[in-house]
Design a protein around this motif. Sequence first.
Motif, PDB file in Angstrom:
ATOM      1  N   LYS A  24       0.818  -1.229   0.000  1.00 23.05           N
ATOM      2  CA  LYS A  24       0.000   0.000   0.000  1.00 23.05           C
ATOM      3  C   LYS A  24       0.850   1.278   0.000  1.00 23.05           C
ATOM      4  O   LYS A  24       0.434   2.308  -0.521  1.00 23.05           O
ATOM      5  N   GLY A  25       2.039   1.188   0.616  1.00 18.25           N
ATOM      6  CA  GLY A  25       2.930   2.355   0.670  1.00 18.25           C
ATOM      7  C   GLY A  25       3.362   2.791  -0.725  1.00 18.25           C
ATOM      8  O   GLY A  25       3.680   3.967  -0.953  1.00 18.25           O
ATOM      9  N   ILE A  26       3.391   1.860  -1.652  1.00 12.98           N
ATOM     10  CA  ILE A  26       3.823   2.171  -3.027  1.00 12.98           C
ATOM     11  C   ILE A  26       2.619   2.366  -3.943  1.00 12.98           C
ATOM     12  O   ILE A  26       2.556   3.320  -4.716  1.00 12.98           O
ATOM     13  N   TYR A  27       1.645   1.450  -3.843  1.00  6.76           N
ATOM     14  CA  TYR A  27       0.549   1.470  -4.823  1.00  6.76           C
ATOM     15  C   TYR A  27      -0.738   2.106  -4.298  1.00  6.76           C
ATOM     16  O   TYR A  27      -1.704   2.258  -5.050  1.00  6.76           O
ATOM     17  N   GLY A  28      -0.724   2.507  -3.012  1.00  6.08           N
ATOM     18  CA  GLY A  28      -1.894   3.182  -2.453  1.00  6.08           C
ATOM     19  C   GLY A  28      -2.935   2.201  -1.926  1.00  6.08           C
ATOM     20  O   GLY A  28      -2.786   0.987  -2.033  1.00  6.08           O
ATOM     21  N   THR A  29      -4.003   2.769  -1.385  1.00  3.17           N
ATOM     22  CA  THR A  29      -5.024   1.951  -0.727  1.00  3.17           C
ATOM     23  C   THR A  29      -6.248   1.741  -1.618  1.00  3.17           C
ATOM     24  O   THR A  29      -7.149   0.984  -1.275  1.00  3.17           O
ATOM     25  N   GLU A  30      -6.273   2.417  -2.754  1.00  2.00           N
ATOM     26  CA  GLU A  30      -7.432   2.265  -3.647  1.00  2.00           C
ATOM     27  C   GLU A  30      -7.480   0.836  -4.189  1.00  2.00           C
ATOM     28  O   GLU A  30      -6.475   0.301  -4.655  1.00  2.00           O
ATOM     29  N   THR A  31      -8.648   0.235  -4.105  1.00  2.00           N
ATOM     30  CA  THR A  31      -8.760  -1.174  -4.521  1.00  2.00           C
ATOM     31  C   THR A  31      -8.860  -1.303  -6.047  1.00  2.00           C
ATOM     32  O   THR A  31      -9.200  -0.343  -6.751  1.00  2.00           O
ATOM     33  N   PHE A  32      -8.612  -2.520  -6.490  1.00  2.00           N
ATOM     34  CA  PHE A  32      -8.726  -2.862  -7.912  1.00  2.00           C
ATOM     35  C   PHE A  32     -10.137  -2.524  -8.420  1.00  2.00           C
ATOM     36  O   PHE A  32     -10.296  -1.892  -9.472  1.00  2.00           O
ATOM     37  N   ASP A  33     -11.146  -2.910  -7.637  1.00  2.00           N
ATOM     38  CA  ASP A  33     -12.527  -2.670  -8.073  1.00  2.00           C
ATOM     39  C   ASP A  33     -12.842  -1.184  -8.165  1.00  2.00           C
ATOM     40  O   ASP A  33     -13.528  -0.735  -9.082  1.00  2.00           O
ATOM     41  N   SER A  34     -12.313  -0.417  -7.208  1.00  2.54           N
ATOM     42  CA  SER A  34     -12.579   1.026  -7.215  1.00  2.54           C
ATOM     43  C   SER A  34     -11.918   1.692  -8.430  1.00  2.54           C
ATOM     44  O   SER A  34     -12.525   2.545  -9.087  1.00  2.54           O
ATOM     45  N   ILE A  35     -10.701   1.281  -8.749  1.00  6.67           N
ATOM     46  CA  ILE A  35     -10.027   1.835  -9.938  1.00  6.67           C
ATOM     47  C   ILE A  35     -10.834   1.488 -11.191  1.00  6.67           C
ATOM     48  O   ILE A  35     -11.076   2.335 -12.047  1.00  6.67           O
ATOM     49  N   ASN A  36     -11.299   0.250 -11.265  1.00  8.74           N
ATOM     50  CA  ASN A  36     -12.077  -0.152 -12.447  1.00  8.74           C
ATOM     51  C   ASN A  36     -13.386   0.627 -12.546  1.00  8.74           C
ATOM     52  O   ASN A  36     -13.798   1.020 -13.642  1.00  8.74           O
ATOM     53  N   ASP A  37     -14.015   0.909 -11.413  1.00  4.36           N
ATOM     54  CA  ASP A  37     -15.245   1.724 -11.428  1.00  4.36           C
ATOM     55  C   ASP A  37     -14.944   3.104 -11.969  1.00  4.36           C
ATOM     56  O   ASP A  37     -15.694   3.655 -12.776  1.00  4.36           O
TER      57      ASP A  37
END
Length: 150
Positions: A24-37
């Motif tokens: 999470k420190g590198i790629y953040g806390t946003e989930t795969f599903d949220s990015i796809n939305d």
Amino acid sequence: MKSEEKKILVIHGPNLNLLGIREKGIYGTETFDSINDRIRQEAEKLGVQVDIFQSNHEGEIIDKIHAAMGVYGGIVINPGAYTHYSIAIRDAIKAVSIPTVEIHLSNVHAREEFRAKSVIAPVCVGQISGFGGDSYILGLNAVIMKLNAR
Ligand code: DQA
């Protein structure tokens, strides 16, 4: 724009299904599903159709790129670690001649030295790196701008 050009394919490579869980420190806390939305919402705003594909397997990604011929006008791809060594994915992008934008959540130029090298970027119209989930949104806009400019 031809009708197929209004269809964009977004490809997530290996380990990106774990977004929101993974490093999470590198790629953040946003989930795969949220990015796809967010990708789907942005596509709607831009008036284009989008399909989203994720695979942890190089061959499946290559098959999907081949199948994109005549169907999609542009590709947005986060090749994950394949960025740094998959000549096969590079050759597939080159072979189909579909304008492709490479994106990364992290700034690959500010990390380990091996991540600064992309074997994919030279066959893409450009690279977007370092904006977290927004990199996908920027990538979608970039590929559409490129198509509109033709
Ligand atoms: C990544 C960067 C790659 O180096 C890494 O292997 C990934 C994710 C990114 O989005 O920042 O899996 O593509």
